[in-house]
Scaffold this active site. Structure first.
Site, PDB file in Angstrom:
ATOM      1  N   CYS A 115       0.850  -1.189   0.000  1.00  0.00           N
ATOM      2  CA  CYS A 115       0.000   0.000   0.000  1.00  0.00           C
ATOM      3  C   CYS A 115       0.890   1.245   0.000  1.00  0.00           C
ATOM      4  O   CYS A 115       1.907   1.303   0.690  1.00  0.00           O
ATOM      5  CB  CYS A 115      -0.891  -0.003   1.234  1.00  0.00           C
ATOM      6  SG  CYS A 115      -2.047   1.381   1.277  1.00  0.00           S
ATOM      7  N   ASN A 148      -9.298   3.641   3.885  1.00  0.00           N
ATOM      8  CA  ASN A 148      -8.783   4.997   3.693  1.00  0.00           C
ATOM      9  C   ASN A 148      -8.179   5.215   2.311  1.00  0.00           C
ATOM     10  O   ASN A 148      -7.513   6.227   2.075  1.00  0.00           O
ATOM     11  CB  ASN A 148      -7.744   5.335   4.773  1.00  0.00           C
ATOM     12  CG  ASN A 148      -6.508   4.442   4.696  1.00  0.00           C
ATOM     13  OD1 ASN A 148      -6.488   3.445   3.970  1.00  0.00           O
ATOM     14  ND2 ASN A 148      -5.481   4.795   5.444  1.00  0.00           N
ATOM     15  N   HIS A 149      -8.390   4.287   1.395  1.00  0.00           N
ATOM     16  CA  HIS A 149      -7.858   4.443   0.038  1.00  0.00           C
ATOM     17  C   HIS A 149      -8.669   5.477  -0.746  1.00  0.00           C
ATOM     18  O   HIS A 149      -9.871   5.626  -0.539  1.00  0.00           O
ATOM     19  CB  HIS A 149      -7.880   3.103  -0.692  1.00  0.00           C
ATOM     20  CG  HIS A 149      -6.959   2.087  -0.080  1.00  0.00           C
ATOM     21  ND1 HIS A 149      -7.126   0.730  -0.240  1.00  0.00           N
ATOM     22  CD2 HIS A 149      -5.869   2.238   0.711  1.00  0.00           C
ATOM     23  CE1 HIS A 149      -6.175   0.087   0.405  1.00  0.00           C
ATOM     24  NE2 HIS A 149      -5.404   0.981   0.996  1.00  0.00           N
ATOM     25  N   HIS A 176       2.876   8.626   7.152  1.00  0.00           N
ATOM     26  CA  HIS A 176       2.295   8.349   5.831  1.00  0.00           C
ATOM     27  C   HIS A 176       0.988   9.097   5.617  1.00  0.00           C
ATOM     28  O   HIS A 176       0.369   8.984   4.559  1.00  0.00           O
ATOM     29  CB  HIS A 176       2.086   6.850   5.638  1.00  0.00           C
ATOM     30  CG  HIS A 176       0.861   6.275   6.301  1.00  0.00           C
ATOM     31  ND1 HIS A 176       0.569   6.469   7.628  1.00  0.00           N
ATOM     32  CD2 HIS A 176      -0.128   5.491   5.813  1.00  0.00           C
ATOM     33  CE1 HIS A 176      -0.553   5.835   7.927  1.00  0.00           C
ATOM     34  NE2 HIS A 176      -0.998   5.232   6.847  1.00  0.00           N
ATOM     35  N   GLY A 234      -3.243  10.204  10.225  1.00  0.00           N
ATOM     36  CA  GLY A 234      -3.437   9.305  11.355  1.00  0.00           C
ATOM     37  C   GLY A 234      -4.814   9.477  11.982  1.00  0.00           C
ATOM     38  O   GLY A 234      -5.293  10.596  12.190  1.00  0.00           O
TER      39      GLY A 234
END
Length: 370
Positions: free
Chosen positions: A77, A132-133, A286, A289
């Site tokens: 991912c 969360n994509h 990334h 959060g």
């Protein structure tokens, strides 16, 4: 830096400024992970939050043994960023949404011939997936550091997706056979996993490529890829002279050039130049959060906001998400403010901010099950 990279124990630390909210359970999970056999160092990023047994937004370094469960079910991912030929000033959100249509289903027929043979069996190639994509068009809000590839007059396409069901199948098969005990590095079993892991990494890169390609074709445009980088993967490397295995679970590498750190769909994203450092395990946040568990989001928000209201942001941008549960689960309110994440990394001396990006159109799902 000492006030920002906070030590929990000799082998556990996390990166956070005084304004960065870190849940206690996430720190407990860091400590639990640090107690796994052969674990050398564990570092949480500013976007650290609790996961299913193991924290998300963290990097883990071990010797002699590695742990597939730490990588999780979405091997590979990550994020890809494209500078498109779409002019910022000429875009209508209504037209963009209409032309984009539904990209939840299988790839268009004319793209099938371009699929690498090793991925030809994968129905979900070229699809974003849930959770969360997303795929998102952004415009450059401000450039802080000269970067020749940027053009404020053109829209940027950000794709966040991974290995889809392939990574899930690899993890499930591993857990059934070996549980959470990890694999000795020179064993036949570790070799088998590493081969599968690489296959999933390659698939995830290919998946992001086809997502971007089908989106740009729908909008009759082209683009230049600026970066593609994973944040869920295993890497054989050396840290402070020790040879071992670096696991990243929601942690972006800081030793592979410029990266993007996205906010939630209602917040800025940042393009940053990393400054690699062993203390952070050569890793960065990334994303923003999570603050809230997915299961509590709809109850907390549905009385205040309708689905239509959730599909608009204070930037004036639009969110395409026709899954009523998901649009609340992925609400901006459920995430930490991205500025606190980026500020922590800056104060720790781990990044230089290149540009701030503002969302224009975010695609999550048109409602079809993939």
């Amino acid at each position: 830096m000492s006030n920002i990279i906070r030590s929990v124990s000799p082998h556990v630390s996390y990166i956070a400024s005084e304004h960065t909210w870190i849940e206690g359970k996430a720190i407990q999970q860091l400590e639990t992970t640090a107690n796994l056999p052969d674990m050398v160092q564990v570092t949480g990023m500013p976007d650290l939050h609790p996961g299913r047994g193991y924290p998300v937004g963290a990097a883990f370094f071990s010797q002699h043994r590695f742990y597939p469960a730490l990588i999780g079910n979405d091997i590979g991912c990550g994020m890809s960023v494209w500078l498109t030929d779409l002019a910022v000033a000429k875009q209508s959100l209504d037209k963009l949404e209409k032309r984009l249509g539904n990209i939840d289903g299988p790839l268009e027929e004319h793209l099938l011939a371009d699929i690498p043979a090793e991925f030809s069996h994968c129905y979900s190639l070229g699809t974003i997936g849930g959770g969360n994509h997303f795929a998102e068009f952004l415009q450059i809000d401000e450039i802080f550091t000269p970067f020749s590839a940027l053009d404020k007059k053109r829209l940027i396409l950000l794709v966040h997706s991974g290995s889809r069901g392939l990574g899930q199948a690899i993890l499930e098969a591993h857990i059934r056979e070996y549980g959470h005990h990890g694999l000795e590095q020179d064993s036949p079993e570790s070799g088998d996993y590493l081969n599968q892991h690489q296959h999933a990494l390659d698939f995830a890169v290919c998946n992001r490529h086809f997502i971007a390609r089908r989106i740009m074709e729908r909008l009759r445009t082209d683009g230049q890829q600026l970066l593609d980088i994973a944040h869920n993967f295993l890497q054989k490397t050396s840290v402070n002279g020790i040879d071992g295995w670096l696991h990243r679970k929601g942690a972006t590498p800081s030793d592979r050039g410029v990266v993007v750190i996205p906010g939630s769909r209602g917040d800025f994203s940042y393009l940053v130049e990393p400054h690699p450092d062993a203390e952070s395990l050569f890793s960065l946040a990334h994303g923003a959060g999570r603050k809230w568990m997915r299961s509590e989001c709809k109850d907390r928000l549905s009385a205040k906001f309708t689905v239509d209201q959730m599909s608009r942001t204070h930037f004036g941008s639009r969110v395409i998400c026709r899954d009523r549960q998901l649009i609340y689960q992925e609400a901006p309110q459920a995430y930490k403010p991205i500025d606190t994440i980026v500020d922590s990394l800056q104060q720790a001396g781990l990044i230089t901010v290149v540009a701030r990006l503002k969302p224009v159109l975010t695609y999550k799902t048109s409602g079809e099950t993939v």
